[in-house]
Design an enzyme around this catalytic site. Structure first.
Site, PDB file in Angstrom:
ATOM      1  N   ASN A  10       0.872  -1.176   0.000  1.00 29.55           N
ATOM      2  CA  ASN A  10       0.000   0.000   0.000  1.00 29.55           C
ATOM      3  C   ASN A  10       0.907   1.223   0.000  1.00 29.55           C
ATOM      4  O   ASN A  10       1.487   1.570   1.020  1.00 29.55           O
ATOM      5  CB  ASN A  10      -0.879  -0.029   1.267  1.00 29.55           C
ATOM      6  CG  ASN A  10      -1.686   1.240   1.436  1.00 29.55           C
ATOM      7  OD1 ASN A  10      -1.811   2.037   0.502  1.00 29.55           O
ATOM      8  ND2 ASN A  10      -2.236   1.442   2.627  1.00 29.55           N
ATOM      9  N   TRP A  11       1.005   1.843  -1.154  1.00 33.71           N
ATOM     10  CA  TRP A  11       1.935   2.983  -1.281  1.00 33.71           C
ATOM     11  C   TRP A  11       1.365   4.252  -0.658  1.00 33.71           C
ATOM     12  O   TRP A  11       2.060   5.252  -0.554  1.00 33.71           O
ATOM     13  CB  TRP A  11       2.268   3.239  -2.759  1.00 33.71           C
ATOM     14  CG  TRP A  11       3.038   2.130  -3.433  1.00 33.71           C
ATOM     15  CD1 TRP A  11       3.365   0.906  -2.911  1.00 33.71           C
ATOM     16  CD2 TRP A  11       3.573   2.136  -4.767  1.00 33.71           C
ATOM     17  NE1 TRP A  11       4.067   0.152  -3.829  1.00 33.71           N
ATOM     18  CE2 TRP A  11       4.199   0.899  -4.984  1.00 33.71           C
ATOM     19  CE3 TRP A  11       3.563   3.070  -5.806  1.00 33.71           C
ATOM     20  CZ2 TRP A  11       4.825   0.569  -6.190  1.00 33.71           C
ATOM     21  CZ3 TRP A  11       4.188   2.748  -7.013  1.00 33.71           C
ATOM     22  CH2 TRP A  11       4.813   1.512  -7.190  1.00 33.71           C
ATOM     23  N   LYS A  12       0.096   4.220  -0.308  1.00 32.48           N
ATOM     24  CA  LYS A  12      -0.589   5.389   0.267  1.00 32.48           C
ATOM     25  C   LYS A  12      -0.409   6.619  -0.649  1.00 32.48           C
ATOM     26  O   LYS A  12      -0.343   6.463  -1.857  1.00 32.48           O
ATOM     27  CB  LYS A  12      -0.084   5.664   1.678  1.00 32.48           C
ATOM     28  CG  LYS A  12      -0.098   4.427   2.559  1.00 32.48           C
ATOM     29  CD  LYS A  12       0.048   4.769   4.010  1.00 32.48           C
ATOM     30  CE  LYS A  12       0.337   3.519   4.804  1.00 32.48           C
ATOM     31  NZ  LYS A  12       0.033   3.677   6.226  1.00 32.48           N
ATOM     32  N   HIS A  97      -9.478   1.021   4.889  1.00 35.54           N
ATOM     33  CA  HIS A  97      -8.205   1.227   5.588  1.00 35.54           C
ATOM     34  C   HIS A  97      -8.446   2.177   6.759  1.00 35.54           C
ATOM     35  O   HIS A  97      -9.273   3.103   6.656  1.00 35.54           O
ATOM     36  CB  HIS A  97      -7.170   1.811   4.615  1.00 35.54           C
ATOM     37  CG  HIS A  97      -5.788   1.817   5.185  1.00 35.54           C
ATOM     38  ND1 HIS A  97      -5.382   2.759   6.111  1.00 35.54           N
ATOM     39  CD2 HIS A  97      -4.728   1.002   4.991  1.00 35.54           C
ATOM     40  CE1 HIS A  97      -4.123   2.512   6.458  1.00 35.54           C
ATOM     41  NE2 HIS A  97      -3.703   1.440   5.784  1.00 35.54           N
ATOM     42  N   GLU A  99      -6.904   4.614   7.784  1.00 36.46           N
ATOM     43  CA  GLU A  99      -6.703   6.032   7.450  1.00 36.46           C
ATOM     44  C   GLU A  99      -7.938   6.605   6.745  1.00 36.46           C
ATOM     45  O   GLU A  99      -8.256   7.783   6.902  1.00 36.46           O
ATOM     46  CB  GLU A  99      -5.414   6.195   6.617  1.00 36.46           C
ATOM     47  CG  GLU A  99      -4.184   5.990   7.503  1.00 36.46           C
ATOM     48  CD  GLU A  99      -2.947   5.491   6.789  1.00 36.46           C
ATOM     49  OE1 GLU A  99      -2.909   5.488   5.545  1.00 36.46           O
ATOM     50  OE2 GLU A  99      -2.005   5.073   7.496  1.00 36.46           O
ATOM     51  N   GLU A 167      -5.223  -4.968  10.598  1.00 35.68           N
ATOM     52  CA  GLU A 167      -4.199  -3.947  10.802  1.00 35.68           C
ATOM     53  C   GLU A 167      -4.498  -3.170  12.082  1.00 35.68           C
ATOM     54  O   GLU A 167      -5.337  -2.239  12.068  1.00 35.68           O
ATOM     55  CB  GLU A 167      -4.191  -2.961   9.632  1.00 35.68           C
ATOM     56  CG  GLU A 167      -3.950  -3.601   8.284  1.00 35.68           C
ATOM     57  CD  GLU A 167      -3.400  -2.600   7.286  1.00 35.68           C
ATOM     58  OE1 GLU A 167      -2.303  -2.833   6.784  1.00 35.68           O
ATOM     59  OE2 GLU A 167      -4.044  -1.567   7.041  1.00 35.68           O
ATOM     60  N   GLY A 173       2.592   2.251  10.785  1.00 36.32           N
ATOM     61  CA  GLY A 173       3.582   3.324  10.654  1.00 36.32           C
ATOM     62  C   GLY A 173       4.310   3.678  11.944  1.00 36.32           C
ATOM     63  O   GLY A 173       4.991   4.704  11.999  1.00 36.32           O
ATOM     64  N   GLY A 234       2.824  -1.091   4.278  1.00 41.47           N
ATOM     65  CA  GLY A 234       2.817   0.331   3.943  1.00 41.47           C
ATOM     66  C   GLY A 234       4.232   0.827   3.691  1.00 41.47           C
ATOM     67  O   GLY A 234       4.797   0.663   2.603  1.00 41.47           O
ATOM     68  N   GLY A 235       4.831   1.395   4.714  1.00 36.61           N
ATOM     69  CA  GLY A 235       6.151   2.027   4.581  1.00 36.61           C
ATOM     70  C   GLY A 235       7.194   1.165   3.878  1.00 36.61           C
ATOM     71  O   GLY A 235       7.909   1.653   2.982  1.00 36.61           O
TER      72      GLY A 235
HETATM   73  C1  PEP Z   1      -0.725   0.190   6.039  1.00 42.53           C
HETATM   74  O1  PEP Z   1      -0.901   1.393   5.998  1.00 42.53           O
HETATM   75  O2  PEP Z   1      -1.522  -0.560   5.470  1.00 42.53           O
HETATM   76  C2  PEP Z   1       0.443  -0.296   6.761  1.00 42.53           C
HETATM   77  C3  PEP Z   1       0.421  -1.521   7.153  1.00 42.53           C
HETATM   78  O3  PEP Z   1       1.455   0.601   6.982  1.00 42.53           O
HETATM   79  P1  PEP Z   1       2.888   0.289   7.639  1.00 42.53           P
HETATM   80  O4  PEP Z   1       3.401  -0.997   7.038  1.00 42.53           O
HETATM   81  O5  PEP Z   1       3.727   1.460   7.272  1.00 42.53           O
HETATM   82  O6  PEP Z   1       2.667   0.148   9.103  1.00 42.53           O
END
Ligand code: PEP
Length: 252
Positions: A10-12, A97, A99, A167, A173, A234-235
């Site tokens: 997930n590049w956001k 998600h 967010e 999640e 993050g 994500g990151g």
């Molecule tokens: C996400 O936003 O789906 C996620 C898992 O982020 P991160 O890996 O950065 O915690």
């Protein structure tokens, strides 16, 4: 029950044309060299979906959107419809998600409506659930996740069109993760709720990803758990070396 491992990025809201294309090309080249049968997905921002699709050509890496509207078209300024995602070559969409739930007030009901529309347009959904830190501290993790599953996953969901991503909000993050035992407990509980909702056969086949600070150094332990069928990253998905190291450590 053999479920195909999924490694999803997930590049956001990250990635302009050049760096997005470069990242996609690196992932594509690395996945082409892989022998194991895992499923790879990348979910870039809407603005570069078409470019990333082109950059992934010839590699078994599916493309996903990060959200969609529940209508096919119409007066919804700034929104993207499921049909627009399929038109760009997407086969997946992330829905619910944390967010989106936090920044845009998305409810379980809305996520469910979007999932129905996505399935109608031929998209597979990655439906996200997870508790906040306060909910965890109050011992409500399983209740919160169960309620989200019951409210966000539509009746038309099955193991072919739906993937769940657990999640924990406080792990996204932050570099923090639950213990492996906590992750397994939640995944097993989620599978039980899915069985109640969709039947045991579908629940046993449905993939449940873990997401929240998955990194190369914790992937092996987390992704080896019996009810963990991959990761939503994500990151660490923004660096091809980290993304692929997670896949390596998951046995992909
Ligand atoms: C996400 O936003 O789906 C996620 C898992 O982020 P991160 O890996 O950065 O915690």
């Amino acid at each position: 029950m053999a479920r195909k491992m999924m490694i999803a990025g997930n590049w956001k809201m990250n990635g302009l044309s050049t760096d997005g294309v470069n990242l996609a090309k690196e992932v594509a080249a690395a996945v082409k060299a892989k022998k194991r049968d895992c499923e790879f997905v990348v979910c870039p921002p809407f603005t570069i979906l078409a470019l990333v699709k082109k950059a992934l050509r010839g590699a078994k890496v599916a493309l996903g959107g990060q959200d969609c509207h529940f209508e096919e078209k119409g007066a919804h300024t700034g929104d993207i419809s499921p049909l627009m995602l399929t038109d760009l070559g997407c086969s997946y969409v992330i829905l619910g998600h944390s967010e989106r739930r936090a920044d845009h007030g998305e409810s379980d009901e809305l996520v469910c409506k979007k999932a129905v529309a996505a399935h109608k347009s031929g998209l597979k959904t990655i439906i996200c659930i997870g508790e906040t830190l306060q909910q965890r501290d109050e011992g409500k993790t399983i209740d919160v996740c169960s309620k989200q599953i019951l409210g966000s996953v539509p009746e038309c969901a099955d193991a072919k069109n739906t993937v769940i991503a657990y999640e924990p909000v406080w792990a996204i993050g932050t570099g923090k993760t639950p213990t492996a035992q906590d992750v397994e407990d939640v995944h097993a509980a989620v599978r039980k709720v899915l069985a109640k909702k969709l039947g045991r056969a579908q629940a046993n086949k449905m993939r449940i990803l873990y997401g929240g600070s998955v990194k190369p150094n914790n992937a092996k332990e987390l992704l080896a758990l019996p009810d963990v069928d991959g990761a939503l990253i994500g990151g660490a998905s923004l660096k091809s070396a980290d993304f692929m190291a997670i896949a390596d450590n998951a046995g992909c």
